[in-house]
Design an enzyme around this catalytic site. Structure first.
Site, PDB file in Angstrom:
ATOM      1  N   THR A  12      35.315  34.255  31.909  1.00  0.00           N
ATOM      2  CA  THR A  12      34.936  33.027  32.610  1.00  0.00           C
ATOM      3  C   THR A  12      33.437  32.758  32.551  1.00  0.00           C
ATOM      4  OG1 THR A  12      36.807  33.312  34.130  1.00  0.00           O
ATOM      5  CG2 THR A  12      35.036  31.853  34.850  1.00  0.00           C
ATOM      6  N   ASP A  48      40.091  36.749  25.825  1.00  0.00           N
ATOM      7  CA  ASP A  48      40.516  36.833  27.214  1.00  0.00           C
ATOM      8  C   ASP A  48      40.653  38.310  27.533  1.00  0.00           C
ATOM      9  OD1 ASP A  48      42.542  37.117  29.445  1.00  0.00           O
ATOM     10  OD2 ASP A  48      42.355  34.934  29.396  1.00  0.00           O
ATOM     11  N   SER A  49      40.165  38.734  28.678  1.00  0.00           N
ATOM     12  CA  SER A  49      40.141  40.175  28.961  1.00  0.00           C
ATOM     13  C   SER A  49      41.539  40.779  29.070  1.00  0.00           C
ATOM     14  CB  SER A  49      39.344  40.462  30.232  1.00  0.00           C
ATOM     15  OG  SER A  49      40.042  40.061  31.389  1.00  0.00           O
ATOM     16  N   SER A  50      42.564  39.948  29.246  1.00  0.00           N
ATOM     17  CA  SER A  50      43.934  40.465  29.269  1.00  0.00           C
ATOM     18  C   SER A  50      44.334  41.039  27.908  1.00  0.00           C
ATOM     19  CB  SER A  50      44.915  39.360  29.667  1.00  0.00           C
ATOM     20  OG  SER A  50      44.657  38.916  30.982  1.00  0.00           O
TER      21      SER A  50
END
Length: 338
Positions: A12, A56-58
């Site tokens: 983000t 995305d950190s996922s």
């Protein structure tokens, strides 16, 4: 002039609104000073390495951790500190993993991010970034004051492998339930030096062999033999047992037999509590005494994130099972209290 390498993985913090469609899109972090003009007042030499594409950190995994660790290792002698900009969802996993991969770390590796994009008026991104840079550059008697992997978020600095994300709605996104904070940012940066790891004398060693063949068995009242055996009979090399309270489980014989069979097949089983604060104490109650006697390991006060990454790291060392078990119950990077 302090030299800091900023590594932007995604998240983000690096998002801005696209004026054409209003969607959040990553901006070019090579132009970081244009987006955060306050950085020029720090008088640091900043270099930026941006992942392409950003993540995305996922989607974080051991291969990406390896890339990060290798990047720090390769540039270790060129910079005074490192700041990693990362999505908050898996930040504690990455911080824990890097703490094990970077043995004898003598410089700060500070992970940070934000709950709101850097372009928002009320964003927490600028303060998190600026203070993370200050921490990465802070020295005492010519040596880094925080020679470890840590997370800075909302005015607090945490040991990375002691951190958990606990809130998705407030700026105070992280906590360290079983270890004191390393520093806090108010009018001044106040470091709690008695809680910070001492700088090592030995040179940095890079360890990137991770074995991620791990299963997780979270207990709940009414769990069935089928649910347990789906994990204990699987082809994983190790199992994280998330238990009640101070390490307690059901004493049903079918359950104990399933664990014993898994141990007999050479699996490592480590017991950590579902509670966020406190420590596993195997043998304190009858409901954990048999676990201790059969050879299940105590995770003490390890976080789930640290347990996952430490298991991957220890099993990746290629040691005999008994040696791996000993390491799991020892503090390697300040990750547990036993």
């Amino acid at each position: 002039m302090n030299k800091i390498l900023v590594i932007y993985t995604g998240g983000t913090i690096g998002m801005i609104n696209d004026p054409d469609n209003g969607m959040l899109v990553p901006f070019n972090f090579e132009q970081i000073k244009e987006n955060v003009p306050e950085l020029s007042r720090l008088n640091y030499h900043l270099d930026v390495h941006s992942f392409n594409p950003v993540l995305d950190s996922s989607n974080m995994d051991p291969e990406i951790w390896k890339t990060l660790a290798q990047l720090i290792y390769t540039n270790y002698d060129l910079y005074d500190g490192f700041v990693i900009l990362h999505g908050s969802d898996t930040m504690a996993f990455t911080a824990s993993a890097l703490s094990f991969m970077l043995e004898n770390l003598g410089k700060p590796v500070v992970l940070t991010g934000s709950q709101l994009p850097i372009g928002e008026i009320r964003t927490d991104a600028k303060e998190n970034l600026i203070t993370a840079l200050e921490i990465a550059a802070t020295k005492e008697n010519g040596k880094a004051l925080v020679p470890e992997v840590c997370i800075y978020f909302d005015a607090q600095l945490f040991r990375g492998n002691r951190s958990i994300k606990y809130n998705i709605e407030k700026f105070e996104a992280f906590r360290s339930p079983n270890y004191s904070i390393l520093a806090e940012a108010g009018v001044h940066l106040q470091f709690h030096e008695n809680y910070i790891l001492k700088a090592p004398e030995a040179p940095l060693i890079l360890r990137t062999n991770f074995n991620s063949n791990i299963g997780v068995l979270k207990l709940y009242p009414g769990i069935t033999p089928q649910a347990v055996q789906a994990i204990t009979d699987s082809k994983v090399d190790a199992i994280i047992l998330e238990t009640f309270g101070s390490g307690n489980t059901t004493t049903a014989q079918w359950f104990l037999d399933a664990l014993q069979n898994a141990l007999g097949n050479g699996k490592i089983i480590i017991d950590i509590s579902q509670c966020k604060k406190g420590s596993v104490q195997l043998g304190r109650y009858e409901t954990s005494r048999e676990l201790q006697q059969m050879g299940i390991l105590s995770g003490f006060d390890l976080t789930f994130e640290a347990t996952v990454t430490k298991l991957m790291f220890v099993m990746g060392l290629g040691l005999p099972v008994e040696e791996s078990k000993k390491l799991m119950e020892q503090s390697l990077r300040g990750e547990l209290t036993n």
